[in-house]
Design a protein around this motif. Sequence first.
Motif, mmCIF file in Angstrom:
data_model
loop_
_atom_site.group_PDB
_atom_site.id
_atom_site.type_symbol
_atom_site.label_atom_id
_atom_site.label_comp_id
_atom_site.label_asym_id
_atom_site.label_seq_id
_atom_site.Cartn_x
_atom_site.Cartn_y
_atom_site.Cartn_z
ATOM 1 N N THR A 123 0.868 -1.301 0.061
ATOM 2 C CA THR A 123 -0.235 -0.092 -0.003
ATOM 3 C C THR A 123 0.745 1.370 0.118
ATOM 4 O O THR A 123 0.499 2.312 -0.627
ATOM 5 N N ALA A 141 1.713 1.580 -3.376
ATOM 6 C CA ALA A 141 0.613 2.219 -4.394
ATOM 7 C C ALA A 141 0.544 3.752 -4.339
ATOM 8 O O ALA A 141 0.230 4.431 -4.918
ATOM 9 N N ARG A 179 0.956 2.188 -10.012
ATOM 10 C CA ARG A 179 -0.305 2.023 -10.707
ATOM 11 C C ARG A 179 -0.566 0.405 -10.741
ATOM 12 O O ARG A 179 -1.869 0.241 -11.192
ATOM 13 N N ALA A 217 -6.242 -7.898 -3.383
ATOM 14 C CA ALA A 217 -7.224 -7.073 -3.968
ATOM 15 C C ALA A 217 -8.485 -6.635 -3.470
ATOM 16 O O ALA A 217 -9.238 -5.773 -4.027
ATOM 17 N N TRP A 250 -6.931 0.563 -1.605
ATOM 18 C CA TRP A 250 -5.800 1.031 -2.916
ATOM 19 C C TRP A 250 -6.552 2.352 -3.410
ATOM 20 O O TRP A 250 -7.628 2.766 -3.290
ATOM 21 N N PRO A 297 -7.525 4.961 -6.483
ATOM 22 C CA PRO A 297 -8.263 4.944 -7.423
ATOM 23 C C PRO A 297 -7.363 4.571 -8.841
ATOM 24 O O PRO A 297 -6.340 4.959 -8.914
ATOM 25 N N LEU A 352 -5.848 1.628 -9.754
ATOM 26 C CA LEU A 352 -4.729 0.727 -9.574
ATOM 27 C C LEU A 352 -5.370 -0.427 -10.147
ATOM 28 O O LEU A 352 -6.556 -0.810 -9.823
ATOM 29 N N ALA A 400 -9.959 -2.896 -6.120
ATOM 30 C CA ALA A 400 -9.241 -2.439 -7.164
ATOM 31 C C ALA A 400 -9.688 -3.173 -8.465
ATOM 32 O O ALA A 400 -10.309 -4.471 -8.442
ATOM 33 N N THR A 401 -9.101 -2.937 -9.687
ATOM 34 C CA THR A 401 -9.462 -3.753 -10.906
ATOM 35 C C THR A 401 -8.374 -5.048 -10.727
ATOM 36 O O THR A 401 -7.283 -4.959 -10.436
ATOM 37 N N ARG A 402 -8.933 -5.925 -10.726
ATOM 38 C CA ARG A 402 -8.651 -7.441 -10.393
ATOM 39 C C ARG A 402 -8.416 -8.196 -11.855
ATOM 40 O O ARG A 402 -9.302 -8.223 -12.310
#
Length: 293
Positions: free
Chosen positions: A83, A86, A91, A104, A109, A111, A113, A140-142
């Motif tokens: 973290t 990040a 990113r 995840a 996280w 925004p 990431l 986050a987008t995983r």
Amino acid sequence: MPGVEDGVGLTALMVAAARAIETHRPDALAGDTYAEHFVRTARVSATWPVRPEEVTGGDANPLWGRLGRYFGLRTRVLDDSLTRSAHAGARQVVLLGAGLDTRAFRLGWPPGLVVYEIDRDGVLKFKQHVLDGLAAVPAATRRPIAVDLRDDWAHALLSRGFDPAVPTAWLAEGLLLYLPPAAERRLIDTVDHLSAEGSTLFFEVKLGPESPEVRAGPIYAATRRQIGVDLPALFDREPRPDSVGHLRDRGWSVTVHTPFDFARRHGRGPLPEPNDALSSNRWMFADKSGTSL
């Protein structure tokens, strides 16, 4: 379940059980509310403890007490490291040998990431099955990527949108212990090749070989007896490559710690003992921007 009920896959369930127990401690260093569901879902681990009160002998239990505390400490330290990376500008996060990692979902996280999870197909399918049953929503987008790390995982990663021009936080938690030296060298080379300036890498190694006294010690003996996992038999026994030196030659700044450094810092976790299975463990923190973490 295929992928998690034999060999190294069992160690993912072992770590999940340790994280579940840690989560329910009054002085928990880390929390993972998903971990106990993995343990209860897999047939082989369904009767393992997931709460402190279920551990025979409590913290004196070498497996779920001392080694469990080790995994709880490691989870906290690497949570903080990822973290921090990040929020400092990384990113992308790449979890190499992701296992039953739920970072995840459970970490805060920034925004935009993206978290990439690389592991074998069976492991990722089992994890997704459990998470779907919990209606879990990632923070986050995983992007899970089913590929063996002994194969061309870089191509698979790039094909899913990974951008090598963007700073990345890489994690190899409890992975390199099981890889042969050639695979470790390829992994380190690939991470370096795909890392933009500002990237970080966190990984764990075990200095070896361990003595017969250590291999016969309480942690390994308890793990064999209580859950049927022979950890020394899973560790690769060939001489380890100098990954720290290799990274430094490539311009990375690397600091090396023992887990005991962080146990003392946090006031919880294992401290050295005679014939200690944890004494040869080292946690590496590498930074491609040239500033030690």
